[in-house]
Structures are given as structure tokens and as C-alpha cells.
Design an enzyme around this catalytic site. Sequence first.
Site, mmCIF file in Angstrom:
data_model
loop_
_atom_site.group_PDB
_atom_site.id
_atom_site.type_symbol
_atom_site.label_atom_id
_atom_site.label_comp_id
_atom_site.label_asym_id
_atom_site.label_seq_id
_atom_site.Cartn_x
_atom_site.Cartn_y
_atom_site.Cartn_z
ATOM 1 N N ASN A 46 -7.738 -21.271 -43.138
ATOM 2 C CA ASN A 46 -6.367 -21.733 -43.375
ATOM 3 C C ASN A 46 -5.431 -20.570 -43.663
ATOM 4 O O ASN A 46 -4.284 -20.533 -43.193
ATOM 5 C CB ASN A 46 -6.335 -22.701 -44.564
ATOM 6 C CG ASN A 46 -6.957 -24.042 -44.249
ATOM 7 O OD1 ASN A 46 -7.231 -24.358 -43.098
ATOM 8 N ND2 ASN A 46 -7.188 -24.833 -45.279
ATOM 9 N N HIS A 432 2.666 -34.856 -28.606
ATOM 10 C CA HIS A 432 1.664 -34.956 -29.673
ATOM 11 C C HIS A 432 1.206 -36.394 -29.887
ATOM 12 O O HIS A 432 0.322 -36.657 -30.702
ATOM 13 C CB HIS A 432 2.264 -34.376 -30.965
ATOM 14 C CG HIS A 432 1.292 -34.194 -32.075
ATOM 15 N ND1 HIS A 432 1.293 -34.984 -33.213
ATOM 16 C CD2 HIS A 432 0.271 -33.317 -32.236
ATOM 17 C CE1 HIS A 432 0.330 -34.590 -34.029
ATOM 18 N NE2 HIS A 432 -0.308 -33.584 -33.468
ATOM 19 N N TYR A 465 -12.772 -35.667 -39.212
ATOM 20 C CA TYR A 465 -11.431 -36.008 -39.666
ATOM 21 C C TYR A 465 -11.339 -37.514 -39.900
ATOM 22 O O TYR A 465 -11.891 -38.308 -39.142
ATOM 23 C CB TYR A 465 -10.375 -35.647 -38.614
ATOM 24 C CG TYR A 465 -10.219 -34.177 -38.304
ATOM 25 C CD1 TYR A 465 -11.025 -33.206 -38.886
ATOM 26 C CD2 TYR A 465 -9.256 -33.759 -37.391
ATOM 27 C CE1 TYR A 465 -10.873 -31.867 -38.581
ATOM 28 C CE2 TYR A 465 -9.090 -32.417 -37.079
ATOM 29 C CZ TYR A 465 -9.913 -31.471 -37.673
ATOM 30 O OH TYR A 465 -9.755 -30.153 -37.366
ATOM 31 N N HIS A 589 -6.589 -37.026 -42.284
ATOM 32 C CA HIS A 589 -5.719 -36.757 -41.139
ATOM 33 C C HIS A 589 -4.927 -37.980 -40.677
ATOM 34 O O HIS A 589 -4.025 -37.856 -39.853
ATOM 35 C CB HIS A 589 -6.578 -36.226 -39.974
ATOM 36 C CG HIS A 589 -5.800 -35.619 -38.858
ATOM 37 N ND1 HIS A 589 -5.641 -36.247 -37.645
ATOM 38 C CD2 HIS A 589 -5.144 -34.446 -38.765
ATOM 39 C CE1 HIS A 589 -4.923 -35.472 -36.842
ATOM 40 N NE2 HIS A 589 -4.597 -34.386 -37.502
#
Length: 704
Positions: A46, A432, A465, A589
Site C-alpha cells: 500500500n 469502472h 475481497y 470492497h
Amino acid sequence: MATDKPHFINRELSWLEFDRRVLEEARDLDVPVLERLKFLAISASNLDEFFMVRVGGLWQLRRAGKNNRDDSGLSVEEQIDEIALRTHTFVTDQYACLAKDVLEPLAVEGVRILTMGQLSPEQNRHTERVFEQEIYPVVTPMAIRQPSDFPLLPGLGINICVRLAPPDDAHAEQRFAIIALPRTASRFIALPVKEGLQYILLEEVVRGFIERFFPGNTIAESVVFRITRNADLSVSEDLAGDLLGQMREVLEERKEGDCVRIEVSQGASKAMMAFFTGALGLEECMVYEVPGLVGLAAMSKLTSMPGNDKLRWESWPPQILQTLQSESIFDLLTRKDLLLYHPYESFDPVLQLVEQAADDPDVLAVKQILYRTSDNSPIVAALARAAERGKHVTAVVELKARFDEARNIQRALALERSGVHVIYGVKGLKTHAKACLVVRREASGIRRYVHFGTGNYNEATARLYSDVSYMTSREDYASDVSMFFNAITGYSTPVNYKKIDAAPLTLRARLLELIQGETQRVQQGQKGRIMAKFNSLTDSDLIEALYAASQAGVEIQLNVRGICCLRPGVPGLSEGITVVSIVDRFLEHSRILYFHRGGDPQVLISSADWMPRNLDRRIELLTAVEDPECRDRLIKILETCMQDNVKGRRLMPDGSYERIKPKSRKDLVRSQKVFHREARDSADQDEKMRQKVFEPVLPAKPVK
């Protein structure tokens, strides 16, 4: 320090707070040690992305002479200074965690990383063979006579800088050389050992035999280093007709991005550090001396070491929907809507939708958006197979998906070769949204099947996720999605949808309308409540709308995993807002929204976070979920997340986070464990119901 809007938290500092929550999991002794190692590696990965994307962008602004203040009131200069202060402290904490909370307990379990001086004679011989046969023939030292000779090293690669002792002439200049270690080589070299597992680092081996690269010279010192380059580069689509070619140029430019950070193994001399800063044009705050392995993200490789199951969490396999073992996905969706919560429930039904569509002769067309996929994606293979079998297949492949650009270029070209109609996203926007449409000819006429998701079409990350899949054959949804695909693949003008909203056209306005609707109901004396779950909240308009709702008396509960610029609990501003972040074994997520709406709840799922980029610069979807069973389940998911007092942290008004403490042990709620147990119980019940169905055994037809 000046602040124009003190009720906003700085985005970059909020990102760092999220990374600190990840590091907290690496330091939690209740977490198995290999899982602690994984969290430590994630915190490092990250941080790598943070420097490449966010810090790189700030340095670009500074060099361009721009020092504007953001919504929190911080200037570019102030952000750079505060980030440097926090990240240097953070890196110190990471390496303390590595030594005390990871390597020490691993050593107790017989897992060790050794240095050259710790090797046994047998291990030393093994290491020398590896060096001679696999390393020495591959690597090449590069001499550096002046700063301008510094090679163009790839970002995040592991390198060794060597300072050679000057010859007898005392006035001779310092001599340096660089060895770039091959990325194809294993960073952790397994050593022969009777018990346990022992490794030595690739760079440790090279340094151990470094003199063999420089015969006749004396090695003054050698240090390991890694540079991080600015990757905040974008394509100028208005200037280019060939988006594919432009994206290839961006990938090449990224290799030459400015250096925004250098990590150097501890103990480097002043001469060595001066060499780095001079050659790379670095300021002092960009230099990080680290007391251990350079590039902590590499430690993730060790989390898959064989054996030692007690060092990991117990297995939580995704639960499989047994009804799909006896009927097709089309038959199921004709009967009912299907809501799946991954990874507790298997991603297989989503795969089955596309794979069965590819093989079913009655399927006429498949349309799908691909943002990020796995390496050997069964989805991509199924789309290619469908096209090869004569079906009309359209794939919107987003070439601008950051750090997946190269993979998506390959995917797009392969799909085109199979006969798929490929769209390279939408000009000026990132696509997206997560949607798939299957068109099928049936006895009753044409029927369309739809999948909406909050996550990518990636079966690998679907095991890691937490995401929602909503699948339906309802005509309103199918009609909306058909028009949506026509809008983004052709030149048609988007129309008013019935069940969805799309960014950048109506999604923002729809969210504001929903928030303001709760505000107005409270002002009219009704109850108002909002629950929302997403990854990031940075949009100032939505934050201001939430503040106004809170001041009116709306109860607001937000589950925001990462960045959150809203300050909750501020008197006179946001007393009615609670923000909780959950960091646990699965990455949170999903995006789920709930609005009380006078007792007739509105529940939606979305691909979009509440950020300007998602609402204004991306193609995103917001989908209403109206099926009562699916809607109620989503509400329960939100409520469970807000009750998490094991892995949940509450955001404080000053931007810090504190753990939520249960009243007693019997009140413990770990949301991910609850979801796993519920999925397992539901699968067990599904299996029992399936076993109660009598299936007649028909006589075999006689052979003619």
C-alpha cells in the site's frame, strides 16, 4: 496552519491512517503469525502505491510551482512535509513489527532468514553453487563515473550499489557501480536444513560474493537499495486517435518517472548517501534508511510456504450453491433473483453465467465490462469461445485500469483475434462499472439475464475481497443494461433508466437526492436513517450533504474501509454520524447503500466509491435492489458491519481511529466470521432441501 475548511480530513493523511490500521493487524498477537506477515507485506505494498500515485502527484505540483490548498486547508508543501514526517515514523514501526512480531515467532517455529555469516558449511556450499550457476551468469555490474551515468533503473526493483576503494592515489575520485538484481530470480533462496525452513535473501548472496564481480579491486562497501518512481501519469486522449498506442507510451513513460523515494539498507556511508541524493536529485525527506530487508512487500512470498497450518487462519472455503448442480443458471434466474456475498459464497454462479452462455446454442449475445481480470481468466476464455461459436460478443476492456494496463492490452488483442467486438473504454473516462448481459432465445421469446457487481470479474480476487453480486432476469433491469451498453459502445444518447443510475451523468445527483430525501423527512417529523458501505469518501458535495442531514437529525452510519475525509462527531456539524472501518482477513470492497425512506427502504449496490473521480470521471453504476429477500439481506449485512467490535475501528473527529471495545466477551461481533458462519449454514440448509427432493429413476429406452 491555515485551514479554509477545517471540517474536512486531508485525503493523503487519511490514506496513511488506513495503512496504519493494516499494520495494526500485523502487530495483533491474536492473528496467526503468517497472517501477520501478510498484513505487514500489504502495508508495504500500500505504501509503495501511495508514493507512486499520491506522493508522486504532489511532487509534480510542487515542481510546477503550484501550492494550492486542498479542502482540509493544507497546501501542497504542508502535505509533503506532514507525509514525510508520518511515513518515516510508519516505516520505523513496520521494521519493529517485522523483527519482534513476525521474525521472532517464526524463528520459534523453525522458520528463519539467515545471513551469510550464519550459514553452516553445507549451506555455504549450496549458496555458492546457486551463485555460480544461477546468479553470476545473469547479472552485470554497471560502472558509474559521474552522476549523469546513473542507469535508468525500474521502479521497485532491488539493486546493490558498490563503492570501490580508490587506488593508491589519495586524490582519486570515488568509484561506484550498480548491480540490478533480476526480477525473475527468487528473492528467497531455500537452504538445506534437517528441520524447519531456512532461507537466505538473493541480495545477501550477491553481497557475499560481491568481490567476484570486481577482480583486482577492493570493495569499500555495498548496500541494497530500491527506488520508487512517480506513476501518476495519464493519457491525453484528446490528442490521440490511437488509444492503444497511447497506453503503450504511458507504460514506457512510467519507467522513466521521477524518483520520489529511495530505500537504502541501514549503515550506508555518508559518501554513499551523497552519491544517491546527487545522482537522483533527492531531498533529505525522500531517503529512507531501513534496518532489514529492503522492500517489505516481498515478504508476501513467504506466506505461501509449505506446512505449518497452525501459523495460518483456519480455512473458510467459499460456499457453493447446490441448486446449480442440478439446474442451469438460466433456469435459476428465471425463477428468482440471486444475491451472492463473496468470498463467503462462491463466485462460481457468475462464471457459470458467462461459461454457459458461451456453450448454450440458444444464447445470441453476450456483453460485458472487463476492468481487472485474473492471469488465466475463465471469463475471458468464455467470451472468446462464445465469439468463435458465432455469438455476438461485446467486451468493454478498460485499458486505463492503473497497473493493469499491460494485461488489459493483451486481453483486448486476444479477444479481438477471437472475433469479439472490443471497445477500449470510453474517451475521457474510465469504465469502472461491473455489468454483464446475456441475451437468450427461449420458447416464450427473447429473455435477458443480467449480473451487477461491486467487484471485478476476477475469480482469484473474489476469494479475497468482500463483494456483492446481484443476478436477475427482470425485464426492467435487462432493458436498462441494454440501453447502458448501447450508450457506452455507440453514439446513442443515454436515456432515463428505471432501476439504475450511471456516472458521470445521474449517479451523483441520485445520491444527493437520496440523502436530501432523508433530511426532508426528518424535517417533516419522520424518522431518517442512512447506512452506507464503501471504500472511500472524499467528495466534498456528498460530505456537505451528509453534514446537513446529520444537523437535521438523520441517523447516519458509514462503513468506510479506507480514505474518509468526513469528520464525524463534531458538535454542531456531525454529531449524528458514525464512521467505522473494518480491517480483517478479507479486503472489504463492497458498496452497499440503505436509505430508510419513511419505512419503505431503498437499498442499492454500486461499483462507485464516493469520490470525485468515480462520480465525475468514470463510468459507474448504481443499482437498486428491490427483491425483498435480497434487499433484506443487504440491510442485515450493513447492520452486522456496523456492529463489528473485534476488527472494527471508529473514526474520531481528529482523523485518528480507535478500536471499538465490546462490553464483554459474550458481546463479541466479528462481522466476517458472522458472514462465514451464515454462508455455511445456508449452504447446509440448501443441501438438506435438495436431498429432500425425490428424483424418479426412469427406465432406459430400448435399443432399436
